[in-house]
Design a protein around this motif. Sequence first.
Motif, PDB file in Angstrom:
ATOM      1  N   UNK A 127       7.241   1.797  10.246  1.00  0.00           N
ATOM      2  CA  UNK A 127       6.121   2.056   9.292  1.00  0.00           C
ATOM      3  C   UNK A 127       6.423   3.261   8.796  1.00  0.00           C
ATOM      4  N   UNK A 128       6.469   3.622   7.534  1.00  0.00           N
ATOM      5  CA  UNK A 128       6.559   5.080   7.090  1.00  0.00           C
ATOM      6  C   UNK A 128       5.694   5.314   5.841  1.00  0.00           C
ATOM      7  N   UNK A 129       5.155   6.476   5.648  1.00  0.00           N
ATOM      8  CA  UNK A 129       4.278   6.901   4.665  1.00  0.00           C
ATOM      9  C   UNK A 129       4.716   8.295   4.000  1.00  0.00           C
ATOM     10  N   UNK A 130       4.799   8.234   2.523  1.00  0.00           N
ATOM     11  CA  UNK A 130       5.031   9.599   2.122  1.00  0.00           C
ATOM     12  C   UNK A 130       4.094  10.876   2.419  1.00  0.00           C
ATOM     13  N   UNK A 131       4.775  11.997   2.938  1.00  0.00           N
ATOM     14  CA  UNK A 131       4.213  13.032   3.179  1.00  0.00           C
ATOM     15  C   UNK A 131       3.075  13.523   2.026  1.00  0.00           C
ATOM     16  N   UNK A 132       3.345  13.539   0.829  1.00  0.00           N
ATOM     17  CA  UNK A 132       2.532  13.777  -0.258  1.00  0.00           C
ATOM     18  C   UNK A 132       1.041  12.979  -0.411  1.00  0.00           C
ATOM     19  N   UNK A 133       1.242  11.759   0.337  1.00  0.00           N
ATOM     20  CA  UNK A 133       0.096  11.007   0.380  1.00  0.00           C
ATOM     21  C   UNK A 133      -0.772  11.293   1.411  1.00  0.00           C
ATOM     22  N   UNK A 173       0.788  -1.073  -0.050  1.00  0.00           N
ATOM     23  CA  UNK A 173      -0.105  -0.019  -0.011  1.00  0.00           C
ATOM     24  C   UNK A 173       1.054   1.290   0.119  1.00  0.00           C
ATOM     25  N   UNK A 174       0.264   2.380   0.225  1.00  0.00           N
ATOM     26  CA  UNK A 174       1.194   3.488   0.307  1.00  0.00           C
ATOM     27  C   UNK A 174       1.789   3.653   1.443  1.00  0.00           C
ATOM     28  N   UNK A 175       1.747   2.859   2.567  1.00  0.00           N
ATOM     29  CA  UNK A 175       2.382   2.844   3.657  1.00  0.00           C
ATOM     30  C   UNK A 175       3.178   1.587   3.765  1.00  0.00           C
ATOM     31  N   UNK A 176       4.519   1.908   3.881  1.00  0.00           N
ATOM     32  CA  UNK A 176       5.722   0.948   3.983  1.00  0.00           C
ATOM     33  C   UNK A 176       5.797   0.442   5.317  1.00  0.00           C
ATOM     34  N   UNK A 177       5.710  -0.869   5.737  1.00  0.00           N
ATOM     35  CA  UNK A 177       5.945  -1.364   7.072  1.00  0.00           C
ATOM     36  C   UNK A 177       6.810  -2.442   6.829  1.00  0.00           C
ATOM     37  N   UNK A 178       8.134  -2.608   7.484  1.00  0.00           N
ATOM     38  CA  UNK A 178       9.018  -3.508   7.697  1.00  0.00           C
ATOM     39  C   UNK A 178       9.755  -3.623   8.934  1.00  0.00           C
ATOM     40  N   UNK A 179      10.299  -4.915   8.970  1.00  0.00           N
ATOM     41  CA  UNK A 179      11.080  -5.464  10.127  1.00  0.00           C
ATOM     42  C   UNK A 179      12.528  -5.167  10.141  1.00  0.00           C
ATOM     43  N   UNK A 180      13.245  -4.960  10.956  1.00  0.00           N
ATOM     44  CA  UNK A 180      14.664  -4.851  11.207  1.00  0.00           C
ATOM     45  C   UNK A 180      15.215  -5.493  12.431  1.00  0.00           C
ATOM     46  N   UNK A 181      16.502  -5.779  12.502  1.00  0.00           N
ATOM     47  CA  UNK A 181      17.099  -6.245  13.492  1.00  0.00           C
ATOM     48  C   UNK A 181      17.859  -5.377  14.297  1.00  0.00           C
ATOM     49  N   UNK A 182      18.463  -5.513  15.498  1.00  0.00           N
ATOM     50  CA  UNK A 182      19.043  -4.604  16.276  1.00  0.00           C
ATOM     51  C   UNK A 182      20.214  -3.765  15.516  1.00  0.00           C
ATOM     52  N   UNK A 183      20.702  -4.235  14.317  1.00  0.00           N
ATOM     53  CA  UNK A 183      21.754  -3.469  13.453  1.00  0.00           C
ATOM     54  C   UNK A 183      21.212  -2.650  12.239  1.00  0.00           C
ATOM     55  N   UNK A 184      19.984  -2.926  12.156  1.00  0.00           N
ATOM     56  CA  UNK A 184      19.517  -2.380  11.114  1.00  0.00           C
ATOM     57  C   UNK A 184      19.233  -3.294   9.814  1.00  0.00           C
ATOM     58  N   UNK A 185      19.470  -4.487   9.837  1.00  0.00           N
ATOM     59  CA  UNK A 185      19.357  -5.359   8.763  1.00  0.00           C
ATOM     60  C   UNK A 185      17.768  -5.771   8.677  1.00  0.00           C
ATOM     61  N   UNK A 186      17.484  -5.744   7.242  1.00  0.00           N
ATOM     62  CA  UNK A 186      16.066  -6.155   7.187  1.00  0.00           C
ATOM     63  C   UNK A 186      15.882  -7.483   7.519  1.00  0.00           C
ATOM     64  N   UNK A 214      14.835  13.145  -2.126  1.00  0.00           N
ATOM     65  CA  UNK A 214      14.182  14.422  -1.392  1.00  0.00           C
ATOM     66  C   UNK A 214      12.557  14.335  -1.251  1.00  0.00           C
ATOM     67  N   UNK A 215      12.343  13.085  -1.206  1.00  0.00           N
ATOM     68  CA  UNK A 215      10.780  12.956  -0.781  1.00  0.00           C
ATOM     69  C   UNK A 215      10.826  12.979   1.009  1.00  0.00           C
ATOM     70  N   UNK A 216       9.708  13.481   1.433  1.00  0.00           N
ATOM     71  CA  UNK A 216       9.462  13.682   2.700  1.00  0.00           C
ATOM     72  C   UNK A 216       8.256  12.511   3.251  1.00  0.00           C
ATOM     73  N   UNK A 217       8.683  12.080   4.563  1.00  0.00           N
ATOM     74  CA  UNK A 217       7.715  10.921   4.958  1.00  0.00           C
ATOM     75  C   UNK A 217       7.523  11.233   6.540  1.00  0.00           C
ATOM     76  N   UNK A 218       6.394  10.671   6.743  1.00  0.00           N
ATOM     77  CA  UNK A 218       6.038  10.449   8.062  1.00  0.00           C
ATOM     78  C   UNK A 218       6.186   9.144   8.727  1.00  0.00           C
ATOM     79  N   UNK A 219       7.025   9.079   9.537  1.00  0.00           N
ATOM     80  CA  UNK A 219       7.400   7.378  10.096  1.00  0.00           C
ATOM     81  C   UNK A 219       7.251   7.556  11.725  1.00  0.00           C
ATOM     82  N   UNK A 220       7.222   5.887  11.950  1.00  0.00           N
ATOM     83  CA  UNK A 220       7.214   5.640  13.353  1.00  0.00           C
ATOM     84  C   UNK A 220       7.911   4.397  13.542  1.00  0.00           C
ATOM     85  N   UNK A 221       8.363   4.165  14.615  1.00  0.00           N
ATOM     86  CA  UNK A 221       9.022   2.609  14.897  1.00  0.00           C
ATOM     87  C   UNK A 221       8.465   2.166  16.351  1.00  0.00           C
ATOM     88  N   UNK A 222       8.370   0.925  16.351  1.00  0.00           N
ATOM     89  CA  UNK A 222       8.064   0.185  17.653  1.00  0.00           C
ATOM     90  C   UNK A 222       8.692  -0.957  18.144  1.00  0.00           C
TER      91      UNK A 222
END
Length: 682
Positions: free
Chosen positions: A351-357, A278-291, A333-341
């Motif tokens: 979870x991040x979504x483009x500000x344009x959306x 969807x327009x929102x991208x949700x993904x999972x990373x480990x403690x070093x930033x690997x997908x 140069x695209x802006x995003x609204x993002x959050x992490x849990x």
Amino acid sequence: MTDSASGNSNPNIPAPPTELAEASTESNVVVPPPPPADAKPQAPIPDPVALVKDAPAPPPVPQAQPNGPNQPQKMAHRLKIPIAFKLTFITVLLMLSATVPIALRSSHLFEKESGKREEDTNRDQAKTVGDEVQEAFKNFIDKSKLVGSILYKTFPSEENREQALDLSFRTDKDLVAVEVIAVAEGRPLTLKRVVNEEYLKQYDLKTDYIDNLRSVKPFPVQIPLNGDIEIRNSTIEGGAPLLTLGVPMVRDEFGNITTIVLADIRLDRIQKIFSSVSERTIYLIDREGHVLAHPNEKLALTGKKLDAIPIVSLALTKKVAQFQTRFEDEETEERFVAAFVKTPYGATVISQVPEAVILEPSQFVRRQAFLITGVVLSSAFFFIILFSATLTRPLEVLVSTTKEVAQGNLEARTHLRTSDEVGELAEAFDQMVDGLRERDKVKTLFNKFHGTGVASQLISGEIKLGGEQREATVFFSDIRGFTSFSEKISPQQVVDMLNEYFKIMVGIINTNHGVVDKFIGDAIMAVWGAPESHGNDAVNAIKACIEMRVALEKLNDERMARGESEVKIGMGLHSGPLIAGTIGSDDRMEYTVIGDTVNMASRIEAATKAYGTDLLISEVTYELVKEYFTVEQAGSAVVKGKSEPLKLFKVTGYFDESGKPVEVKTRYSHYEAESADKVKVA
């Protein structure tokens, strides 16, 4: 005296055509010394020969008989703003001042509200997925511990152990391999391992693949040995898509962890949680930033490190469990609204979504508001133009006629006869044009008798009545043998010859910023430096004389081609103080220059007969121009009214860009000397 070939260079004077440029070789050429280092640069001096050949037609000069129609006087253009434009502008301004703030304010509030709502949704979505991931990993951990305990415990027989594994591990669809690792002599050692061979066969892999995986991509066993659960992406190129889970299992009497369980889990069990696009991208990373999991399966299979993304970098560095921010992608140069849990198991949901959306709904509202405003403005334009046409049409005619007058057409008329203020204005305008036409006639005649520069300053009042003292260079020229020449031809032929001669010479004087003061029969008197100076008056005067020298040869070629006799002239220049201004009575005035400098210039011109040359300059003038022109000393002469002999100089040419002296010589620049009135060669 020195040879002119050693003269100083002047970069401002280009060489003339080769057919008229000859190097001076006479031994009596005066070569001026090099200019001082701090000398002020002079104005550029173009090639006099090229100027004479290529110059445009000179401006009108006094003729022996009246010439054609008067030239129109140009008027300055002024910016005109149509009334229709003003009416439209005011109406539009009022409408815009009302509608635009409303549209902007409403869209801003909508944008703010939708942005806040989307931020909350984004955070909640990350929390929901985080809870789902946490539950999945909790299930994996429980299964791993169960299988690990079966491998670690002591059973009455291996058959009993296998029966327990059949009921747990071999019936599980998530676990691919489980191994128990204990610390022996300070080093981790694999005690037992069980592998789902059927799953590995799907990728043409054997049981020893797990050993190869541990060597290619070692698992940091020290983390679970320290008491933390660790999750890593163990997918390698050509291998099975796996996640490896490290879980502490057994502690000793001192509370130290001595045994851990490593469980390899099918990656698709976690990947399916993040597979929705969807327009929102949700993904999972480990403690070093690997997908660990991503909607883009390629990123999940490669385990790409995403720590360059600002939200990932914050998730790795901040100690808080949840966080929300905005960031800009440096590449796009695209802006995003993002959050992490963060989960308790070292994995973090992003979870991040483009500000344009987020802004799209508010931008749609804004576009609709502006669309409605545009429709209203277009309707207003139409009705305003219809209304203003009845007022602006007569004014447009008046403006058009004004432009014609400004371009010199003093015969233009408005032909407007309306019974309102515009009609009165048009009538007054026509009367003004009549006055301009009469004024133009007077000015044209004035120009012919005084020259354009003098006439303009006289009309503007810039020339002081009674005269003022100025430093200037005075020029006199005379046609040799004019009296005897005029006796041999008819008066009309004399007039024609003078008109042709004056047109050329006066044009050259005007081009070089000189002012013709008067005509004395066949003689011309001109001045440089009055009524205004151009900063290099003496240089301009001599440049004009050299151009006259070349122009005279061309004129004589034309006259001889017509079967007419040649014309020879003498020119004299002197520089110094003089009085310039209007002289005369209340009934008759003229602009002129007077003083000893004028008299000396006249005497020097007369001396050209005695020296057989067409151009002589005084020592004062020589000092002003020696950096630019090659000269030779003609000698000394006693003139009427002066007790001391005058040093006189011949101008032979100029210095080109390389510093080489270039001679400008014609068939008429030298002729046989003869006695001269008021001059005696010393």
